[in-house]
Motif scaffolding. Structure first.
Motif, PDB file in Angstrom:
ATOM      1  N   CYS A  91     -71.502  18.497  85.853  1.00 21.66           N
ATOM      2  CA  CYS A  91     -72.357  17.506  86.089  1.00 21.66           C
ATOM      3  C   CYS A  91     -74.405  17.716  86.056  1.00 21.66           C
ATOM      4  O   CYS A  91     -73.888  17.746  87.870  1.00 21.66           O
ATOM      5  N   PRO A  92     -75.185  18.258  85.641  1.00 20.77           N
ATOM      6  CA  PRO A  92     -76.300  18.321  86.299  1.00 20.77           C
ATOM      7  C   PRO A  92     -76.587  17.029  87.177  1.00 20.77           C
ATOM      8  O   PRO A  92     -77.687  18.116  87.591  1.00 20.77           O
ATOM      9  N   TYR A  93     -76.637  16.446  87.124  1.00 10.32           N
ATOM     10  CA  TYR A  93     -77.431  14.926  87.871  1.00 10.32           C
ATOM     11  C   TYR A  93     -76.899  14.876  89.233  1.00 10.32           C
ATOM     12  O   TYR A  93     -77.162  14.825  90.192  1.00 10.32           O
ATOM     13  N   ILE A  94     -75.431  15.144  89.176  1.00  8.50           N
ATOM     14  CA  ILE A  94     -74.597  15.186  90.439  1.00  8.50           C
ATOM     15  C   ILE A  94     -74.870  16.375  91.044  1.00  8.50           C
ATOM     16  O   ILE A  94     -75.370  16.640  91.945  1.00  8.50           O
ATOM     17  N   GLU A  95     -75.511  17.340  90.893  1.00  9.77           N
ATOM     18  CA  GLU A  95     -75.356  18.275  91.519  1.00  9.77           C
ATOM     19  C   GLU A  95     -77.312  18.822  91.277  1.00  9.77           C
ATOM     20  O   GLU A  95     -77.655  19.639  92.717  1.00  9.77           O
ATOM     21  N   SER A  96     -78.365  18.093  90.895  1.00  9.35           N
ATOM     22  CA  SER A  96     -79.815  17.805  90.810  1.00  9.35           C
ATOM     23  C   SER A  96     -79.925  16.437  92.153  1.00  9.35           C
ATOM     24  O   SER A  96     -81.216  16.524  93.007  1.00  9.35           O
ATOM     25  N   ALA A  97     -78.537  15.909  92.798  1.00  6.24           N
ATOM     26  CA  ALA A  97     -79.442  14.606  93.311  1.00  6.24           C
ATOM     27  C   ALA A  97     -78.849  15.109  94.808  1.00  6.24           C
ATOM     28  O   ALA A  97     -78.824  16.314  95.386  1.00  6.24           O
ATOM     29  N   ASP A  98     -79.974  14.481  95.203  1.00  4.94           N
ATOM     30  CA  ASP A  98     -80.430  14.898  97.092  1.00  4.94           C
ATOM     31  C   ASP A  98     -79.562  14.501  97.839  1.00  4.94           C
ATOM     32  O   ASP A  98     -79.200  14.109  99.239  1.00  4.94           O
ATOM     33  N   MET A  99     -79.644  12.667  97.542  1.00  3.66           N
ATOM     34  CA  MET A  99     -78.606  11.081  97.585  1.00  3.66           C
ATOM     35  C   MET A  99     -77.656  10.775  96.620  1.00  3.66           C
ATOM     36  O   MET A  99     -78.210  10.723  95.656  1.00  3.66           O
ATOM     37  N   ILE A 100     -76.071  10.993  97.103  1.00  2.54           N
ATOM     38  CA  ILE A 100     -75.104  10.047  96.492  1.00  2.54           C
ATOM     39  C   ILE A 100     -74.975   8.696  96.629  1.00  2.54           C
ATOM     40  O   ILE A 100     -74.331   9.315  98.308  1.00  2.54           O
ATOM     41  N   VAL A 101     -75.463   7.884  96.477  1.00  2.00           N
ATOM     42  CA  VAL A 101     -74.754   6.575  97.058  1.00  2.00           C
ATOM     43  C   VAL A 101     -73.392   5.911  96.871  1.00  2.00           C
ATOM     44  O   VAL A 101     -73.512   6.260  95.442  1.00  2.00           O
TER      45      VAL A 101
END
Ligand code: BJ8
Length: 425
Positions: free
Chosen positions: A130-140
């Motif tokens: 998942c490129p989105y998980i890996e791009s995220a600076d914060m995961i809520v």
């Protein structure tokens, strides 16, 4: 798409072989389920393009934005207030939770009787796809159901940047006060992350951007009340799914554009299904990309879905945020008021959801409700008993379906859906 973005995916730490396999499956499913539909509105071309670039161009945009200082915040729930994120000029993206992946790995960590949605989030992380998980600076993460609440403790050991937000379980004054405190804490965390202090005009702008997106979706929903239906439920669901990760302004324009086309279709009495096709409201757990199984079964069984009582649907978008206050605290209050209306099954009791389902049934001229519960989802599966009884008591034909992300039960589900449609036809 592979060649052009390979180095980007590599830099994000994705497992390229597994990722290629995922894109292949996704592309085939999209082709079979969406592209084969007849008489799709031309405006769906934009959403086809978005899907074809779901791990490509959009991710590149996010990464380009990061180079300019725009942070990326990932979320699993519609309780994360997008207005606050946008106010800080950051981007909120919904994280992939609609398909099984790396199930063997996930089963080593989570109990087997965990819902597919939670397992999916872990599968995408563990499988490195998942490129989105890996791009995220914060995961809520949010303390909604027990499964999510406890799994974020584990997710926290896999990712360094998980932020957990507490959420109330009752619609009481104390519940509202908790939500307000948590949203304030979240605003502080976002300000810290982005290095800004959110002021009135920033917050108003954030509210305006997100409200515009919701208004476009309201327009689409209104048009789906027509018979013949001008757009399929599958395509409308896809638009609601894209809502979570597309650029909001571009998304709003694209939805409004397709709405112009649908208005014309309605004037011309043109539909994607013949007039008089059985109309269904879907109710229940959210359907994240690429969870299309049940809608596909329903719409290939002779019915059309005209509305979704779901977080990927009206539960997530039907309320706007009032932007009339002129202080940050006043606007934050308006945000709390808006989100406090979300009738997720984590609330007890939760009568608003039932009322809204009945309302949708009437407003969309539906002939039945199909309740979708993900296996092992206690809030929605348990609530579905009362929902089904109350709907049937109100002479609303209801089918309760419990399923997961696998295709193993597809035939069995089709038989049940067909029998239900025969009953209401
Ligand atoms: S506001 S519905 S997005 S929590 S399916 S993980 S509830 S066991 S997703 Fe949801 Fe927010 Fe509520 Fe909406 Fe748990 Fe059920 Fe799994 Fe679920």
């Amino acid at each position: 798409m592979s060649g052009a973005y390979e180095s980007m995916w590599k830099d994000l730490g994705l497992n390229l072989t597994a990722h290629d396999a995922l894109l292949q499956v996704l592309g085939n499913a999209y082709q079979d389920i969406f592209i084969t539909q007849k008489d799709r509105p031309a405006g769906m071309d934009y959403f086809n393009f978005v899907m074809s670039e779901v791990h490509g161009l959009r991710v590149k945009e996010l990464l380009d934005g990061k180079k300019e200082g725009r942070k990326v915040v990932g979320s699993f729930c519609v309780f994360v207030p997008e207005e606050v994120v946008r106010a800080a000029n950051a981007t909120l993206v919904g994280l992939c939770t609609g398909a099984d992946f790396a199930t063997d790995e996930v089963d080593k960590i989570l109990p087997r009787n965990t819902c597919s949605l939670i397992k999916s989030a872990f599968g995408f992380k563990l499988g490195k796809v998942c490129p989105y998980i890996e791009s995220a600076d914060m995961i809520v993460g949010e303390n909604t159901c027990d499964g999510k609440k406890k799994s974020y403790e584990v997710l926290n050991t896999l990712m360094p940047n998980v932020y957990v937000m507490d959420l109330p379980q009752t619609k009481s004054p104390e519940g509202r006060a908790l939500l307000k405190e948590e949203y304030k804490r979240f605003k502080d965390a976002i300000e810290n992350l982005c290095g800004v202090k959110i002021d009135v005009s920033m917050l108003k702008q954030g509210i305006e951007i997100v409200n515009a997106k919701r208004r476009a979706i309201h327009r689409l929903s209104e048009l789906r009340k027509a018979d013949p239906a001008p757009i399929s439920g599958l395509d409308a669901l896809l638009i609601n799914q894209v809502y979570f990760y597309d650029d909001p302004v571009r998304f709003t324009d694209s939805v409004n554009k397709i709405c112009d086309e649908l208005e014309q279709r309605i004037n011309d009495k043109k539909g994607v299904f013949p007039q008089g096709t059985t109309r269904i409201v879907l109710s229940g757990c959210p359907m994240a990309v690429p969870n299309w199984k049940l809608p596909w079964i329903i719409e290939t069984s002779g019915a059309v879905i005209v509305g979704e009582e779901s977080c990927v649907g009206e539960r997530g978008t039907r309320n706007l945020t009032d932007d009339s206050a002129n202080t940050v605290d006043g606007l934050m209050d308006a945000i709390v008021d808006r989100y406090f209306q979300v009738d997720c099954a984590i609330f007890t009791p939760n009568p608003d959801r039932l009322d809204h389902t009945k309302q949708m049934y009437g407003q969309y001229n539906a002939q039945g409700v199909i309740h979708y519960g993900l296996q092992f989802c206690q809030p929605y599966q348990i609530e579905s008993y009362g929902v089904e009884n109350a709907l049937e008591a109100a002479q609303i034909p209801t089918l309760r379906v419990d399923t997961d992300y696998s295709m193993e039960d597809a035939e069995q589900l089709k038989t049940r859906v067909q029998a239900f449609l025969e009953r209401i036809q």
